[in-house]
Design an enzyme around this catalytic site. Structure first.
Site, PDB file in Angstrom:
ATOM      1  N   LYS A 239     -13.204  -2.484  -2.307  1.00  0.00           N
ATOM      2  CA  LYS A 239     -14.015  -1.326  -2.700  1.00  0.00           C
ATOM      3  C   LYS A 239     -15.105  -1.715  -3.700  1.00  0.00           C
ATOM      4  O   LYS A 239     -16.254  -1.334  -3.543  1.00  0.00           O
ATOM      5  CB  LYS A 239     -13.131  -0.237  -3.314  1.00  0.00           C
TER       6      LYS A 239
ATOM      7  N   ARG B  23      -7.933  10.371  -5.444  1.00  0.00           N
ATOM      8  CA  ARG B  23      -6.718   9.747  -4.937  1.00  0.00           C
ATOM      9  C   ARG B  23      -5.616  10.762  -4.637  1.00  0.00           C
ATOM     10  O   ARG B  23      -4.461  10.380  -4.471  1.00  0.00           O
ATOM     11  CB  ARG B  23      -6.204   8.707  -5.938  1.00  0.00           C
TER      12      ARG B  23
ATOM     13  N   ARG C 252      -4.789 -12.367  -7.185  1.00  0.00           N
ATOM     14  CA  ARG C 252      -5.787 -12.103  -8.220  1.00  0.00           C
ATOM     15  C   ARG C 252      -5.375 -12.710  -9.558  1.00  0.00           C
ATOM     16  O   ARG C 252      -4.208 -12.712  -9.920  1.00  0.00           O
ATOM     17  CB  ARG C 252      -5.998 -10.593  -8.387  1.00  0.00           C
TER      18      ARG C 252
ATOM     19  N   ARG D   3      -2.626  -9.964 -13.576  1.00  0.00           N
ATOM     20  CA  ARG D   3      -2.659  -8.683 -14.259  1.00  0.00           C
ATOM     21  C   ARG D   3      -1.242  -8.144 -14.385  1.00  0.00           C
ATOM     22  O   ARG D   3      -0.382  -8.417 -13.550  1.00  0.00           O
ATOM     23  CB  ARG D   3      -3.510  -7.683 -13.474  1.00  0.00           C
TER      24      ARG D   3
ATOM     25  N   ARG E 217       2.565   0.984  -5.496  1.00  0.00           N
ATOM     26  CA  ARG E 217       1.210   1.504  -5.339  1.00  0.00           C
ATOM     27  C   ARG E 217       0.897   1.789  -3.877  1.00  0.00           C
ATOM     28  O   ARG E 217       0.252   2.795  -3.549  1.00  0.00           O
ATOM     29  CB  ARG E 217       0.183   0.520  -5.914  1.00  0.00           C
TER      30      ARG E 217
END
Length: 214
Positions: free
Chosen positions: A14, A89, A123, A156, A167
């Protein structure tokens, strides 16, 4: 003036796709995630609340998100338009958005769950300067070290197997239904987010009738 919403699971691209559109079309890129991360980094009261929620793999509450989005859009620095990612969301957030703002299109980046997990778990973030890396496509020159400042690269807090699974479950449960609401107004274009960045960007523009990338 063009106003777009971009929707997709974490790791779907995104932010990258939004920045490309913003650069060429002179749009303001509004990332709700970036706003929250700024608050977390600067240890604000809002940041502490967001940090606890994200670490648990949960979505931030509607009241809080809607307030942040309203405050950001009220700045009216988007003379040529905006592209917003990370919002809405939920069904309630979608209704709030449709009541207050006219939009030209919703870009839905579709990515299989297995690919979401692969991308997100790769990530890394520099613990010193905050530079983002992805060990799949953007590896540092020296393993575990930031190319910019030499700081340690770390995952993270919310990028764990458990948090990613939660999630994704929450995303499918709460976010997918909003596509139906947007779809009723024929706003939605669904794009396969699996190919490379340039291919996805070209497809987005073709579907929206926008000029080809520069």
């Amino acid at each position: 003036m063009r106003k777009y919403v971009i929707i997709g699971a974490q790791g779907s691209g995104k932010g990258t796709q939004s920045l490309l559109l913003a650069r060429d079309l002179d749009l303001v890129h509004i990332s709700v995630g970036d706003i929250f991360r700024w608050h977390v980094k600067n240890h604000t009261k809002l940041g502490a609340q967001v940090r606890r929620t994200m670490a648990a793999g949960e979505l931030v509450g509607d009241d809080l998100v809607e307030g942040v989005v309203r405050d950001r859009l009220d700045q009216h620095d988007w003379n040529c338009g905006f592209i917003i990612d990370g919002f809405p969301r939920s069904r309630r957030q979608t209704e709030f958005f449709l009541e207050g703002y006219d939009i030209d299109g919703v870009i839905h980046l579709d990515l299989p769950d297995a690919e979401v997990r692969r991308r997100v778990l790769a990530r890394r973030l520099c613990s010193r300067c905050g530079m983002d890396y992805n060990l799949i496509a953007d590896r540092p020159t020296q393993e575990g070290r930031c190319d910019v400042c030499g700081g340690d690269l770390v995952a993270r807090e919310d990028d764990t197997e458990e948090a990613v699974a939660e999630r994704l479950r929450t995303y499918r449960e709460k976010t997918d239904p909003i596509l139906e609401l947007f779809g009723r107004k024929e706003y939605v274009v669904t794009v396969d987010a699996t190919p490379d960045i340039a291919t996805v960007q070209r497809t987005i523009r073709e579907r929206l009738g926008l000029p080809a990338p520069k």
